[in-house]
Design a protein around this motif. Structure first.
Motif, short mmCIF file in Angstrom:
data_model
loop_
_atom_site.label_atom_id
_atom_site.label_comp_id
_atom_site.label_asym_id
_atom_site.label_seq_id
_atom_site.Cartn_x
_atom_site.Cartn_y
_atom_site.Cartn_z
N ILE A 124 -29.47 22.05 -45.11
CA ILE A 124 -30.33 21.11 -45.99
C ILE A 124 -29.35 20.60 -46.99
CG2 ILE A 124 -32.23 20.87 -47.40
CD1 ILE A 124 -33.72 22.97 -45.58
N SER A 127 -26.43 18.60 -45.56
CA SER A 127 -27.08 17.26 -45.11
C SER A 127 -27.41 16.25 -46.12
CB SER A 127 -28.22 17.45 -44.25
OG SER A 127 -28.72 16.35 -43.75
N HIS A 128 -27.89 16.60 -47.31
CA HIS A 128 -28.33 15.90 -48.50
C HIS A 128 -27.17 15.57 -49.10
CE1 HIS A 128 -30.18 14.58 -52.12
NE2 HIS A 128 -29.34 15.01 -52.85
N TYR A 130 -24.12 14.75 -47.32
CA TYR A 130 -23.69 13.66 -46.80
C TYR A 130 -24.47 12.46 -46.58
CZ TYR A 130 -20.27 17.18 -44.86
OH TYR A 130 -19.30 18.18 -44.65
N ARG A 131 -25.70 12.56 -46.87
CA ARG A 131 -26.81 11.81 -46.72
C ARG A 131 -26.38 10.71 -48.04
NH1 ARG A 131 -32.23 10.99 -45.01
NH2 ARG A 131 -32.32 12.95 -43.96
N GLN A 132 -26.10 11.49 -49.24
CA GLN A 132 -25.91 10.44 -50.39
C GLN A 132 -24.54 9.96 -50.55
OE1 GLN A 132 -28.41 10.34 -52.58
NE2 GLN A 132 -29.56 11.12 -51.20
N PHE A 157 -23.24 10.17 -40.91
CA PHE A 157 -23.57 9.41 -42.00
C PHE A 157 -22.19 8.57 -42.48
CE2 PHE A 157 -26.92 12.60 -42.49
CZ PHE A 157 -28.13 11.59 -42.82
N CYS A 272 -31.69 6.97 -39.63
CA CYS A 272 -32.29 8.47 -39.85
C CYS A 272 -33.40 8.88 -38.86
CB CYS A 272 -33.01 8.70 -41.14
SG CYS A 272 -31.64 8.63 -42.59
N GLN A 277 -34.17 12.64 -38.29
CA GLN A 277 -34.36 13.14 -39.63
C GLN A 277 -35.30 12.16 -40.45
OE1 GLN A 277 -31.14 14.20 -41.76
NE2 GLN A 277 -29.89 14.84 -40.19
N GLU A 280 -36.55 10.28 -46.11
CA GLU A 280 -36.31 10.74 -47.53
C GLU A 280 -35.55 12.15 -47.29
OE1 GLU A 280 -36.92 9.79 -50.37
OE2 GLU A 280 -38.18 7.87 -50.13
N SER A 281 -34.63 12.37 -48.24
CA SER A 281 -33.77 13.76 -48.06
C SER A 281 -34.84 14.76 -48.27
CB SER A 281 -32.70 13.81 -48.96
OG SER A 281 -32.22 14.97 -49.33
N SER A 284 -34.63 16.32 -51.54
CA SER A 284 -35.16 15.71 -52.80
C SER A 284 -36.96 15.95 -52.81
CB SER A 284 -34.76 14.34 -52.46
OG SER A 284 -33.42 13.91 -52.83
#
Length: 392
Positions: A124, A127-128, A130-132, A157, A272, A277, A280-281, A284
């Motif tokens: 988690i 992934s957060h 990389y998502r950012q 991503f 996403c 996915q 939203e992350s 977060s």
């Protein structure tokens, strides 16, 4: 809960404003006092320097300094500063206590000994990151955590940020290529992202290259959308009449930069979605929901201070944790009789009168389905065998 939270914030804000007011008053008084002291000293210096400019002028240095001492004593600068400083200290101490009361720094009291899946948490967090778009930080984290298999998420991503970066430069080619490759999946999910991207590209061509290239692009890429989006198609064809001057036409709103922002957000959402996915992350959302529920958990723990063992073994909280709508992702039923949340073992049951209770509550009220019982909400007699399970 929300009202109490807002009241607490208002109290904290009022305390902060009061402390700021006292700080400004103290500063003003200090500045005024120091200025007065400086002026008195400057006057004494002028008198002392007068003898240097005029040798015939005799200066009694002792009397000048004695006069300066008397003036400073009469001004009593320390007593002038003492009052405002004392008021400021009182305001700051009071505000500090308000903060400590409202924001308890020891959140460990709400912790429970539960099984902790480090692998899932690491995934988690990575992934957060990389998502950012924090790819170097994500790589560092996965290396230290030993979670190398998350690399597939990173490459996805990286592709997304490549498209978003190009869109910031008004280049839609990477995004158009991606929607073309994933056209069928996007259609199955009911997305019109492909149309929106082609529409934006069409407008860019119309503005920069003129009518003919725009028409050629429309015939090649927009025609397939005509049947299902006729109103949108008519608007785009109307833009042809204002080629080169679209910014002063009835369609000027189509050139708003906000369309690019919305398009980028929609791209992230659909990207996403295809990855399986959420938009939203998860990290977060978890942190935000936890922060909102933490005050209630801390108050509960304070009440149960003498029952630590019970707190650690408790499977269900004795009070509900009210979260905002943004954190409610699916329907939850809480039995109005037992206050228990419905589960697979204890599902919601619809009674013949139309009211709903949990299965365990119906069993208790009917003495294990042995006899009928009166509905807690209306005078109807309920036969437990006729109750039906509800599926949300």
């Amino acid at each position: 809960m929300a009202n109490n939270f807002h009241m607490e914030l208002k109290t904290i804000k009022d305390g902060f404003d009061h402390a700021i007011k006292k700080q400004k008053l103290c500063y003003s008084k200090c500045h005024e006092t120091v200025s007065s002291i400086g002026q008195v000293i400057a006057e004494a210096l002028v008198k002392l320097q007068a003898g240097d400019d005029n040798p015939s002028y005799i200066i009694d240095h002792k009397s000048v300094l004695s006069e300066l001492k008397t003036k400073l004593k009469d001004m009593a600068p320390l007593s002038l500063l003492e009052g405002p400083q004392k008021e400021l200290n009182v305001a700051l101490n009071k505000y500090t206590k308000q903060l400590e009361k409202s924001f308890n720094p020891d959140i460990a009291k709400a912790y429970r000994n539960v099984d902790f899946d480090f692998h899932t948490v690491n995934q988690i967090v990575a992934s957060h990151l990389y998502r950012q778009g924090l790819f170097e930080v994500g790589d560092c984290f996965t290396d230290e955590a030993g979670e190398q298999e998350i690399g597939g998420v990173k490459s996805s991503f990286v592709e997304m940020y490549h498209m978003l970066g190009a869109m910031k430069s008004r280049n839609l080619e990477p995004a158009l290529k991606w929607v073309t490759e994933n056209s069928e999946e996007l259609k199955q999910k009911g997305s019109d992202l492909e149309l929106k991207l082609h529409r934006q590209q069409y407008l860019e061509i119309l503005q920069k290259q003129g009518r003919d290239p725009a028409l050629q692009y429309a015939r090649a890429f927009l025609t397939p959308f005509f049947t299902s989006h006729q109103a949108e198609f008519s608007k785009m064809m109307g833009c042809i009449l204002f080629a080169g001057r679209l910014d002063s036409s009835p369609y000027a709103d189509l050139l708003s930069p906000s369309h690019w922002d919305k398009l980028s957000e929609e791209l992230i959402r659909q990207f996403c979605n295809l990855l399986g996915q959420s938009f939203e992350s998860p990290l977060s959302v978890t942190v935000a929901a936890g922060a909102q529920g933490l005050p209630t958990l801390l108050k509960l723990m304070n009440v149960m201070t003498g029952k630590k063992q019970e707190w650690q073994s408790m499977k269900q909280l004795p009070v509900p944790i009210d979260l905002d709508r943004e954190f409610q992702f699916h329907t939850v039923f809480v039995c109005p009789v037992s206050r228990d949340q419905a589960t697979e073992e204890n599902p919601a049951m619809l009674m013949s009168c139309g009211h709903v209770l949990c299965k365990h509550s119906i069993h208790k009220l009917s003495k294990n389905s042995g006899k009928s019982f009166k509905c807690p909400y209306c005078p109807s007699e309920i036969d437990a065998s006729r109750c039906k399970q509800l599926y949300f």
